[in-house]
Write a protein that holds these residues in place. Structure first.
Motif, PDB file in Angstrom:
ATOM      1  N   LYS A 167       0.800  -1.228   0.000  1.00 49.77           N
ATOM      2  CA  LYS A 167       0.000   0.000   0.000  1.00 49.77           C
ATOM      3  C   LYS A 167       0.836   1.283   0.000  1.00 49.77           C
ATOM      4  O   LYS A 167       0.645   2.148  -0.856  1.00 49.77           O
ATOM      5  CB  LYS A 167      -0.993  -0.020   1.166  1.00 49.77           C
ATOM      6  N   ALA A 168       1.782   1.397   0.940  1.00 53.64           N
ATOM      7  CA  ALA A 168       2.543   2.651   1.043  1.00 53.64           C
ATOM      8  C   ALA A 168       3.374   2.926  -0.222  1.00 53.64           C
ATOM      9  O   ALA A 168       3.258   4.018  -0.806  1.00 53.64           O
ATOM     10  CB  ALA A 168       3.413   2.619   2.287  1.00 53.64           C
ATOM     11  N   PRO A 169       4.180   1.975  -0.721  1.00 53.50           N
ATOM     12  CA  PRO A 169       4.981   2.321  -1.904  1.00 53.50           C
ATOM     13  C   PRO A 169       4.154   2.607  -3.162  1.00 53.50           C
ATOM     14  O   PRO A 169       4.493   3.498  -3.945  1.00 53.50           O
ATOM     15  CB  PRO A 169       5.874   1.098  -2.110  1.00 53.50           C
ATOM     16  N   PHE A 170       3.060   1.865  -3.350  1.00 56.41           N
ATOM     17  CA  PHE A 170       2.241   2.125  -4.538  1.00 56.41           C
ATOM     18  C   PHE A 170       1.500   3.457  -4.421  1.00 56.41           C
ATOM     19  O   PHE A 170       1.347   4.169  -5.415  1.00 56.41           O
ATOM     20  CB  PHE A 170       1.269   0.963  -4.807  1.00 56.41           C
ATOM     21  N   LEU A 171       1.094   3.790  -3.199  1.00 54.65           N
ATOM     22  CA  LEU A 171       0.418   5.076  -3.007  1.00 54.65           C
ATOM     23  C   LEU A 171       1.417   6.215  -3.240  1.00 54.65           C
ATOM     24  O   LEU A 171       1.106   7.217  -3.885  1.00 54.65           O
ATOM     25  CB  LEU A 171      -0.175   5.161  -1.587  1.00 54.65           C
ATOM     26  N   ASP A 172       2.626   6.033  -2.741  1.00 56.54           N
ATOM     27  CA  ASP A 172       3.668   7.049  -2.924  1.00 56.54           C
ATOM     28  C   ASP A 172       3.949   7.232  -4.425  1.00 56.54           C
ATOM     29  O   ASP A 172       4.066   8.359  -4.927  1.00 56.54           O
ATOM     30  CB  ASP A 172       4.934   6.595  -2.184  1.00 56.54           C
ATOM     31  N   LEU A 173       4.008   6.118  -5.146  1.00 54.16           N
ATOM     32  CA  LEU A 173       4.264   6.189  -6.581  1.00 54.16           C
ATOM     33  C   LEU A 173       3.132   6.950  -7.287  1.00 54.16           C
ATOM     34  O   LEU A 173       3.368   7.885  -8.056  1.00 54.16           O
ATOM     35  CB  LEU A 173       4.388   4.764  -7.144  1.00 54.16           C
ATOM     36  N   GLU A 174       1.910   6.544  -6.969  1.00 53.74           N
ATOM     37  CA  GLU A 174       0.764   7.164  -7.624  1.00 53.74           C
ATOM     38  C   GLU A 174       0.666   8.656  -7.297  1.00 53.74           C
ATOM     39  O   GLU A 174       0.360   9.482  -8.153  1.00 53.74           O
ATOM     40  CB  GLU A 174      -0.513   6.439  -7.154  1.00 53.74           C
ATOM     41  N   THR A 175       0.994   9.005  -6.050  1.00 53.19           N
ATOM     42  CA  THR A 175       0.823  10.393  -5.617  1.00 53.19           C
ATOM     43  C   THR A 175       1.977  11.284  -6.073  1.00 53.19           C
ATOM     44  O   THR A 175       1.765  12.443  -6.413  1.00 53.19           O
ATOM     45  CB  THR A 175       0.752  10.459  -4.064  1.00 53.19           C
ATOM     46  N   ASN A 176       3.189  10.760  -6.060  1.00 52.05           N
ATOM     47  CA  ASN A 176       4.344  11.656  -6.239  1.00 52.05           C
ATOM     48  C   ASN A 176       5.139  11.490  -7.531  1.00 52.05           C
ATOM     49  O   ASN A 176       6.055  12.261  -7.794  1.00 52.05           O
ATOM     50  CB  ASN A 176       5.292  11.503  -5.040  1.00 52.05           C
ATOM     51  N   TYR A 177       4.804  10.476  -8.313  1.00 50.56           N
ATOM     52  CA  TYR A 177       5.549  10.244  -9.562  1.00 50.56           C
ATOM     53  C   TYR A 177       5.482  11.472 -10.489  1.00 50.56           C
ATOM     54  O   TYR A 177       6.509  11.964 -10.961  1.00 50.56           O
ATOM     55  CB  TYR A 177       4.953   9.018 -10.254  1.00 50.56           C
ATOM     56  N   ALA A 178       4.260  11.957 -10.692  1.00 53.13           N
ATOM     57  CA  ALA A 178       4.094  13.069 -11.639  1.00 53.13           C
ATOM     58  C   ALA A 178       4.894  14.285 -11.201  1.00 53.13           C
ATOM     59  O   ALA A 178       5.538  14.950 -12.025  1.00 53.13           O
ATOM     60  CB  ALA A 178       2.617  13.426 -11.781  1.00 53.13           C
ATOM     61  N   GLN A 179       4.904  14.537  -9.915  1.00 53.40           N
ATOM     62  CA  GLN A 179       5.649  15.684  -9.379  1.00 53.40           C
ATOM     63  C   GLN A 179       7.144  15.545  -9.702  1.00 53.40           C
ATOM     64  O   GLN A 179       7.780  16.483 -10.169  1.00 53.40           O
ATOM     65  CB  GLN A 179       5.413  15.738  -7.871  1.00 53.40           C
ATOM     66  N   CYS A 180       7.687  14.344  -9.470  1.00 49.82           N
ATOM     67  CA  CYS A 180       9.105  14.118  -9.797  1.00 49.82           C
ATOM     68  C   CYS A 180       9.347  14.361 -11.279  1.00 49.82           C
ATOM     69  O   CYS A 180      10.333  15.000 -11.661  1.00 49.82           O
ATOM     70  CB  CYS A 180       9.523  12.677  -9.489  1.00 49.82           C
ATOM     71  N   MET A 181       8.458  13.861 -12.120  1.00 45.31           N
ATOM     72  CA  MET A 181       8.646  13.999 -13.567  1.00 45.31           C
ATOM     73  C   MET A 181       8.586  15.469 -13.982  1.00 45.31           C
ATOM     74  O   MET A 181       9.367  15.928 -14.811  1.00 45.31           O
ATOM     75  CB  MET A 181       7.597  13.191 -14.329  1.00 45.31           C
ATOM     76  N   GLU A 182       7.663  16.203 -13.389  1.00 49.16           N
ATOM     77  CA  GLU A 182       7.550  17.633 -13.719  1.00 49.16           C
ATOM     78  C   GLU A 182       8.826  18.378 -13.333  1.00 49.16           C
ATOM     79  O   GLU A 182       9.226  19.328 -13.985  1.00 49.16           O
ATOM     80  CB  GLU A 182       6.381  18.289 -12.963  1.00 49.16           C
ATOM     81  N   GLU A 183       9.453  17.919 -12.260  1.00 48.27           N
ATOM     82  CA  GLU A 183      10.679  18.578 -11.795  1.00 48.27           C
ATOM     83  C   GLU A 183      11.918  18.042 -12.500  1.00 48.27           C
ATOM     84  O   GLU A 183      13.034  18.407 -12.159  1.00 48.27           O
ATOM     85  CB  GLU A 183      10.839  18.351 -10.282  1.00 48.27           C
ATOM     86  N   LEU A 184      11.722  17.167 -13.457  1.00 45.49           N
ATOM     87  CA  LEU A 184      12.812  16.471 -14.161  1.00 45.49           C
ATOM     88  C   LEU A 184      13.707  15.722 -13.162  1.00 45.49           C
ATOM     89  O   LEU A 184      14.912  15.582 -13.376  1.00 45.49           O
ATOM     90  CB  LEU A 184      13.654  17.413 -15.026  1.00 45.49           C
ATOM     91  N   ASP A 185      13.089  15.268 -12.086  1.00 43.65           N
ATOM     92  CA  ASP A 185      13.818  14.454 -11.113  1.00 43.65           C
ATOM     93  C   ASP A 185      13.617  12.984 -11.515  1.00 43.65           C
ATOM     94  O   ASP A 185      12.837  12.257 -10.913  1.00 43.65           O
ATOM     95  CB  ASP A 185      13.267  14.725  -9.705  1.00 43.65           C
ATOM     96  N   PHE A 186      14.350  12.567 -12.541  1.00 45.92           N
ATOM     97  CA  PHE A 186      14.169  11.204 -13.060  1.00 45.92           C
ATOM     98  C   PHE A 186      14.638  10.135 -12.076  1.00 45.92           C
ATOM     99  O   PHE A 186      13.944   9.144 -11.878  1.00 45.92           O
ATOM    100  CB  PHE A 186      14.839  11.056 -14.428  1.00 45.92           C
ATOM    101  N   PRO A 187      15.811  10.322 -11.424  1.00 44.11           N
ATOM    102  CA  PRO A 187      16.187   9.304 -10.431  1.00 44.11           C
ATOM    103  C   PRO A 187      15.129   9.185  -9.334  1.00 44.11           C
ATOM    104  O   PRO A 187      14.841   8.082  -8.865  1.00 44.11           O
ATOM    105  CB  PRO A 187      17.517   9.828  -9.865  1.00 44.11           C
TER     106      PRO A 187
END
Ligand code: ME8
Length: 522
Positions: free
Chosen positions: A400-420
């Motif tokens: 639950k926690a890692p998938f929720l984190d992925l779903e919630t924060n992935y787009a933000q990382c991508m927008e910031e060009l934080d690929f790692p």
């Protein structure tokens, strides 16, 4: 956290660019880096529902290119055709989903350059004067005497410069100096990352902006676009090149398209050409009464040891050869893309080595991702002849926690060009799934005849794999598609809304050869 390419988003279009690369030699890993970053952003934005226009191309005029053609014993147009094609071929090979490939020798581009020059000339922003200075041909940049003395050569690349004295045309950059300073002060997000913004501000604070010499006498440089108001001269390559960002989207030709796409949402490049994009370019646009791009993003350099990888330093790494050496069939391209995007944050410099590439590929792609997919497919085949039909999909607590984190924060990382950052979140889910297999011991469940438990266990894994394959798509599109096909999803609409727990209960697998076999390093 900085946000490089999300704000402010205009309607639903997203226009992004790479530099147009010089064609004096074939592309190397540095060019591949910027173009793969662009592709990753383009695919992500498409997944978010944007209408993306991704422009790349080649910069083909100037003395440096003509000399390279002569050195290769080729007529210059034939030479630039050939080298430009090498870039196209490499981008296709690396699965780069660009929308248009522009060449500065394209006739529509030449017309845009000439019309723009004419406009600026009529406006009084271009004038003729005597020029004395020092010219660095590899950088295509002019310097004054004190700059050369202080640096002992070209301040940028340290090479020898030639002294030049001649009549030339100048663009009145100085007229726009205070405007640019104010603009940058009011728009601190215009140049990214922050360190590069500070660099530009520092440059403007410590230097008085002179007018830019934008012509070269034809008798000295013949390979260029003639000035429309004086055909004894050709235009300076940077003035020609920067305008590709306008001509590539219909400026002075297709008004509707231009209005739809301009301004660019992000110009990508490395820090070597920041000044041209953060000083020359905004001023050119201002003089042409055009809107400014949203963001200029300058990433770091790939180096070998302390040296920047570059054709002039002779330490280039050839992307074709690298992929071939990995020996991974189609997935070799993904391994290289993954390495480039995962290994270093986009703003920092990275040290390239074959060992680091192999180690990244083996640990993340072969061990973690490859193994997870391979083991899950094997179990589905062994226990249920490839078709898993579960009655329920109980999402395990530890997912639950890692998938929720992925779903919630992935787009933000991508927008910031934080690929790692985005990839770490994906790989956290992958490692949780691998651990789940170890902990649950499905082989023991099977022995105890708990068939339904094994079914739902596998359905959960397949659903988790399906989700991570979606998030991996911008990075490793070939493997993402292969994983989805193998878990039975034939027609894929790459949309972020599909990357969620869907309650899917049936998976009918269709196997392909293993994605990432381990690379033998011995
Ligand atoms: O400057 N590390 O073309 P260019 C990271 N034609 N990126 C690198 C790199 C490295 N070691 N080496 C090259 C020009 N690059 C002009 C641009 S645009 C209007 C005109 C990438 O062939 C990076 O994007 O020298 C860098 O800015 C660009 O290639 C320079 O390409």
């Amino acid at each position: 956290m900085e946000n490089a390419c999300s704000k402010p988003e205009k309607a639903s279009k997203f226009y992004l660019t790479t530099p147009i690369y010089y064609v004096n030699a074939s592309p190397h890993i540095g060019h591949a880096y910027t173009t793969v970053i662009g592709d990753c952003i383009a695919r992500f934005k498409r997944m978010k529902g944007f209408e993306v226009f991704y422009l790349t191309g080649t910069d083909e005029h100037g003395e440096k290119i003509k000399k390279a053609a002569e050195k290769n014993g080729k007529e210059v147009k034939n030479f630039v055709d050939e080298v430009s094609q090498n870039f196209v071929t490499l981008w296709k090979f690396l699965n780069v989903s660009y929308d248009f490939f522009i060449r500065t020798t394209d006739s529509f581009h030449i017309q845009v350059v000439q019309k723009s020059l004419q406009q600026l000339f009529e406006k009084g922003d271009i004038y003729k004067a005597k020029y004395r200075g020092f010219y660095c041909m590899p950088c295509e940049l002019f310097w004054n005497e004190s700059q050369i003395k202080e640096a002992g050569g070209c301040p940028d690349c340290k090479r020898e410069v030639s002294e030049i004295e001649e009549d030339n045309y100048f663009f009145k950059m100085s007229k726009y100096e205070s405007w640019l300073k104010e603009y940058l002060k009011a728009n601190p997000d215009f140049v990214k990352p922050k360190i590069r913004y500070n660099e530009v501000m520092g440059f403007l604070d410590n230097n008085k902006l002179g007018d830019l010499c934008i012509s070269r006498p034809k008798k000295r440089v013949s390979w260029g676009i003639p000035l429309p108001f004086d055909t004894e001269y050709v235009v300076y390559v940077w003035f020609d090149a920067l305008l590709n960002y306008l001509s590539g989207v219909g400026f002075l030709g297709d008004d509707k398209r231009f209005k739809q796409l301009w301004p660019a949402d992000i110009h990508l490049m490395a820090k070597d050409i920041l000044k041209q994009h953060a000083v020359f370019w905004p001023i050119m646009l201002r003089a042409l009464d055009l809107e400014q791009p949203r963001v200029v993003f300058a990433h770091g350099w790939w180096k070998i040891g302390e040296e920047k990888i570059s054709k002039s330093r002779g330490n280039v790494v050839n992307p074709f050869e690298l992929v071939q050496a990995l020996g991974l069939k189609g997935a070799g391209v993904d391994a290289l893309r993954y390495f480039l995007l995962r290994e270093v944050p986009a703003g920092a410099d990275g040290n390239f080595s074959w060992e680091a590439l192999v180690s990244r590929t083996n640990s993340d792609l072969a061990n973690d991702l490859g193994n997870l997919v391979y083991r899950t497919l094997n179990m589905a085949e062994k226990y249920f002849s490839g078709t898993v039909e579960s009655k329920s999909l109980p999402v395990p607590e530890e997912f639950k926690a890692p998938f929720l984190d992925l779903e919630t924060n992935y787009a933000q990382c991508m927008e910031e060009l934080d690929f790692p950052g985005a990839l770490e979140k994906i790989f956290k889910c992958i490692s949780v799934m691998n651990k789940y297999i170890e902990d649950k011991k499905p082989w023991a469940m099977w022995k105890e005849k708990k068939e339904d438990d094994v079914r739902s266990f596998l359905a959960v894994l397949f659903e988790g794999i399906r989700i991570v394959a979606f998030y991996l798509y911008p990075f490793i599109p070939y493997s993402s598609a292969s994983i989805l096909r193998q878990v039975g999803i034939k027609k894929v609409d790459y949309n972020l809304t599909a990357a969620k727990w869907s309650g899917r209960l049936t998976f009918s697998i269709s196997r392909e050869s293993p994605l990432f076999p381990r690379i033998d390093v011995s």
